[in-house]
Design an enzyme around this catalytic site. Structure first.
Site, PDB file in Angstrom:
ATOM      1  N   SER A 170       0.853  -1.192   0.000  1.00 49.08           N
ATOM      2  CA  SER A 170       0.000   0.000   0.000  1.00 49.08           C
ATOM      3  C   SER A 170       0.891   1.244   0.000  1.00 49.08           C
ATOM      4  CB  SER A 170      -0.944  -0.031   1.199  1.00 49.08           C
ATOM      5  OG  SER A 170      -1.849   1.047   1.152  1.00 49.08           O
ATOM      6  N   THR A 171       0.830   2.058   1.047  1.00 52.35           N
ATOM      7  CA  THR A 171       1.619   3.296   1.089  1.00 52.35           C
ATOM      8  C   THR A 171       3.106   2.996   0.943  1.00 52.35           C
ATOM      9  OG1 THR A 171      -0.021   4.171   2.635  1.00 52.35           O
ATOM     10  CG2 THR A 171       2.018   5.425   2.390  1.00 52.35           C
ATOM     11  N   HIS A 197      -2.747  -0.938  -3.252  1.00 57.10           N
ATOM     12  CA  HIS A 197      -3.901  -0.074  -3.008  1.00 57.10           C
ATOM     13  C   HIS A 197      -3.750   1.211  -3.830  1.00 57.10           C
ATOM     14  CE1 HIS A 197      -4.362  -2.034   1.238  1.00 57.10           C
ATOM     15  NE2 HIS A 197      -4.905  -2.774   0.275  1.00 57.10           N
ATOM     16  N   MET A 292      -0.012   0.961   5.208  1.00 62.17           N
ATOM     17  CA  MET A 292      -0.793   1.277   6.396  1.00 62.17           C
ATOM     18  C   MET A 292      -1.790   0.159   6.685  1.00 62.17           C
ATOM     19  SD  MET A 292      -0.786   4.309   8.147  1.00 62.17           S
ATOM     20  CE  MET A 292      -0.434   5.510   6.873  1.00 62.17           C
ATOM     21  N   ASP A 295      -4.168  -5.038   6.030  1.00 58.54           N
ATOM     22  CA  ASP A 295      -4.681  -5.815   4.910  1.00 58.54           C
ATOM     23  C   ASP A 295      -3.621  -6.822   4.463  1.00 58.54           C
ATOM     24  OD1 ASP A 295      -6.336  -6.666   2.861  1.00 58.54           O
ATOM     25  OD2 ASP A 295      -5.666  -5.112   1.457  1.00 58.54           O
TER      26      ASP A 295
END
Length: 354
Positions: A170-171, A197, A292, A295
């Site tokens: 993600s991030t 993401h 973050m 998930d």
């Protein structure tokens, strides 16, 4: 009372500088300490004001956002949020910025006067808040990578796929993927399914960018794509990606789903991993990288228990955000925890040895 986080706003449009500054200053957690209208001025203001977060337009005169970001991340790294246009060119530039070290991006609405709508204001403030918590800026691998511009998806059957590598991030993910995929040899008998993401319109640019840097083929996944060795499939924004067995052959293929978001995410890492787990295959390698939240943790647990998968987690030191890998590591299911620069080697070793 908590000290307000300092934000520097860099944009060549006086109107946009005012709009963004007003949004930020409306929140008690932040204060705009300065503005700049090009990259050169932005570097000077960063040095003078030491902001906690920078919002950065990319298209600017004198020194543009990409040029500034390249210098900034080498000399005085800060959490940078890129302000992006909702165009193909805007998406391509945003992916380049994320590869240089920007932590996130915000898309401008097509009608710029909608910037003041509550939903957009809340979205901007939440991104800035999350960015203000980031203090880790991993160094980039400076190895020059040969660009591959003409490639075909291999026509060999999926039975030649020795391992399926499932990657969730993600991030900080676009930059992390840039530290992994270009270092995977095309001859490796593995395919790669990836959830990053990201909203619609950006995953195709991400896949295209990674494809030019990598020996393997990298593409945005399409419904009914058959898994082939030497190919990486990135879930398109706003679609879950599931792996299923073909009903009329030994192939495994991709199904895209617009079913509801899971844990606030579509695509969701857990959805991808859980679908892989249900195949009962025992040739799966799970990789969890910077991001973050948590998930992917549930899915990795299922892969470990049901499929005896080999799990690789990125270490805290090289994560932009140590959330998703932390959840996996703390659950005790990671087989190895390594810096981002070693993940490609671990994948190769797992495919060839395990």
């Amino acid at each position: 009372m908590l000290e307000k986080k300092k934000v520097l706003v860099i944009d060549d449009s006086a109107f946009m500088r005012r709009v963004i500054s007003d949004i930020i200053n409306s929140d008690h957690r932040f204060i705009v300490v300065g503005t700049a209208n090009n990259g050169e001025e932005g570097l000077k203001k960063t040095q003078e004001l030491d902001p906690d977060v920078i919002t950065l337009d990319v298209e600017m005169p004198s020194m543009n956002g990409l040029e500034m970001l390249n210098v900034l991340m080498k000399t005085n790294p800060k959490p940078v949020i890129v302000i992006s246009a909702l165009t193909k060119e805007g998406a391509d530039t945003t992916i380049q910025a994320l590869g240089l070290g920007a932590v996130d991006f915000i898309t401008k609405p097509k009608n710029i006067f909608k910037m003041n709508e509550e939903e957009i204001k809340t979205h901007i403030l939440e991104k800035i808040f999350l960015a203000s918590k980031i203090h880790n800026f991993p160094t980039r691998n400076e190895k020059k990578i040969e660009k591959h511009t003409v490639k075909r998806v291999f026509s060999s059957p999926s039975s030649n796929v020795k391992k399926i590598v499932a990657i969730g991030t993600s991030t900080g993910g676009p930059r992390a993927l840039q530290e992994v995929l270009p270092y995977l040899p095309k001859e490796l008998p593995a395919c790669y399914v990836i959830v990053q993401h990201m909203p619609p319109g950006f995953t195709k640019s991400l896949a295209e960018r990674l494809n030019t840097l990598s020996e393997i083929t990298v593409k945005e996944a399409e419904d009914k794509d058959i898994l082939r060795p030497g190919v990486a499939y990135i879930a398109p924004g706003d679609y879950h990606i599931l792996i299923e067995k073909s009903s009329n052959s030994s192939d495994y293929w991709i199904r895209l789903s617009s079913s509801p978001a899971v844990g606030g995410h579509r695509p969701s890492v857990n959805v991808m991993l859980n679908s892989l787990s249900e195949t009962n295959l025992d040739n799966i390698i799970g990789v969890i990288m910077t991001g973050m939240g948590s998930d992917g943790c549930e899915g990795m647990k299922n892969l470990k228990v049901k499929n005896n998968a080999y799990i690789i987690a990125q270490d805290e030191k090289t994560c932009v955000v140590y959330g998703m890998p932390k959840a996996v590591v703390e659950s005790g299911i990671a087989d190895v925890v390594v810096p981002i620069q070693r993940i490609a080697k671990e994948i190769v070793k797992a495919v060839e040895v395990l």
